[in-house]
Design an enzyme around this catalytic site. Structure first.
Site: not given
Ligand code: AMO
Length: 434
Positions: A211, A213, A219-220, A357, A360, A408
């Site tokens: 990712r 991002e 947490r990323h 989270e 998903s 996570r």
């Protein structure tokens, strides 16, 4: 090394060869002790200067901390030794010397900052509490695989170099593939769905996701490991059942098989295995509960994403793992199916730990024409995904699944502050090496 005995297995009365790192040297004058450390623990090696071979004693005492030694000797009971036994050596060999100055102190007497630890992971993993995290990670993954097998799922491996992304165009890492633009895959999403439409029916994958991002948060990660499930003839509620079962199985296995590691981490007394029956709140209920606390400055309305702060407030309210179901269709990706009786609401769900989270997922859109419409609504060109969409013309059963962040899961299970502690060599905005 042939004939090597782990320190934990050294039994009084035996002649053994042990090998490991010098954890500590204690020189008391006429007598000195080497504490030797290996995968299983530590053992004391006694050096009596006047009674033992001088050269052997010198070899042991001259070696710096963290040098690797091979020690032959007799195991004796010694109540004053840290483990109640000691080795009285007959031969000592330095297998691999260590520099006198170390960038990090594996004995843990001097604390190191996380970046120093990550730059020197080998030394960092010589600390029992760091070793314990990765022993538990391995057990967690073993248990997850076993749980999937007991749910009739087949393990698959899908490509990580792909031509197109699925989880939003801005988060892709581009690479050059023989002069063509390609990307590191963000999720096995489309491949696992394609396999749910095959005779494998129920599949899982544990693999890296990439990712790009910009987030630089505790947490990323830019490279994480995703635990993915996809099942044919499943709806979203059955997919949630599997997520709940897999999570609970991971906790149960760690509680059962990692007692020592939990003890090392100081978690033995309050390691709680979740109930296995997680509350399922609708998205609307979640908004209402957060709003009712009055703890947020803003009033959440339909269509809002839950901010980190909102997740935190809700997590405190619920106090255990839980699901948020029935998300607005507009905030979920094209592959998530809407409810048949309400196009505004989707079958998408998230599974939450009170801190964040974890998962998903949802039931998928398996009808070809509706799928194509979903691509267009999301501004994606269905032509680019033809390898995927065409299979929806050849008998694609209803199916559902989810993705769970391995780091996570581990981080929340062990109460780690930073996700980087749950992965050996994290990739983030600052870190590309080691
Ligand atoms: P999503 O993007 O929500 O869904 O990812 C699923 C789970 O993967 C973990 N995760 C991450 N962990 C650490 N760092 C990251 N940058 C990161 N990104 C994701 C989270 C998250 O809940 N295709 C869907 C899944 C599905 O519908 O089956 C997907 O990828 O724990």
């Amino acid at each position: 090394m042939h004939g090597r005995t782990y320190t934990a297995d050294a039994t009084p009365g035996e002649a053994v060869t042990v090998a490991g790192w010098i954890h500590e040297t204690r020189d008391l004058g006429g007598i000195a002790f080497l504490i030797l450390r290996d995968k299983t623990g530590r053992i004391q090696v006694k050096l009596e200067k006047d009674e033992m071979d001088e050269a052997m004693v010198e070899t042991g005492l001259d070696a710096h901390r963290e040098s690797v030694l091979r020690v032959e000797g007799d195991v004796k009971e010694e109540p004053r030794a840290p483990t109640g036994v000691e080795v009285v050596p007959t031969a000592i060999e330095v297998v691999a010397p260590a520099d006198p100055e170390l960038p990090l102190d594996p004995s843990g007497k001097v604390d190191a900052e996380l970046p120093t630890r990550l730059d020197n992971r080998t030394l960092d993993l010589r600390k029992p509490e760091v070793q314990a995290v990765f022993e538990i990670r391995a057990e967690l993954l073993r248990a997850v695989r076993e749980a999937f097998r007991s749910h009739d799922a087949t393990e698959i491996n899908t490509p990580k170099i792909v031509a197109t992304g699925t989880e939003g165009g801005t988060e892709l890492f581009p690479i050059s593939y023989f002069g063509e633009e390609a990307f590191m895959n963000q999720s096995p999403q489309l491949f696992k769905q394609l396999m749910a439409g095959s005779n494998l029916e129920r599949v899982f994958e544990i693999g890296p996701i990439f990712r790009a991002e910009e987030h630089n948060t505790p947490r990323h990660l830019n490279e994480a490991h995703s635990i993915d499930f996809e099942g044919a003839f499943c709806d979203h509620t059955e997919a949630m059942d599997v997520a709940e079962a897999v999570t609970t199985a991971a906790y149960e296995a760690v509680a059962e098989h990692c007692a020592e590691e939990l003890e090392t981490l100081g978690l033995a007394d309050d390691f709680a295995v979740p109930s296995g029956d997680f509350p399922r709140l609708s998205y609307q209920d979640a908004l209402d509960r957060v709003n009712a606390t009055g703890e947020l400055d803003e009033h959440l309305v339909w269509g809002d994403d839950l901010s980190t702060e909102a997740e935190h407030v809700l997590g405190q309210e619920v106090g255990e793992h839980y699901f948020i179901t029935d998300w607005p269709s507009e905030v979920k990706p094209f592959y998530i199916k809407d409810h048949d009786d309400d196009a505004e609401t989707s079958t998408g769900f998230d599974m939450m730990h009170p801190r964040m989270e974890l998962v998903s997922g949802g039931q998928r859109e398996h009808r070809h024409d509706e799928l194509i419409a979903g691509f267009e609504q999301q501004g994606l060109d269905p032509e680019e995904f033809e390898y995927y969409t065409k299979m929806f013309r050849y008998g694609m059963p209803p199916h559902a699944g989810w993705g769970m962040g391995c780091e996570r899961l581990l981080m929340t299970m062990l109460g780690l502050d930073n996700i980087r502690e749950a992965v050996l060599f994290p990739r983030d905005r600052q870190r590309l090496s080691p």
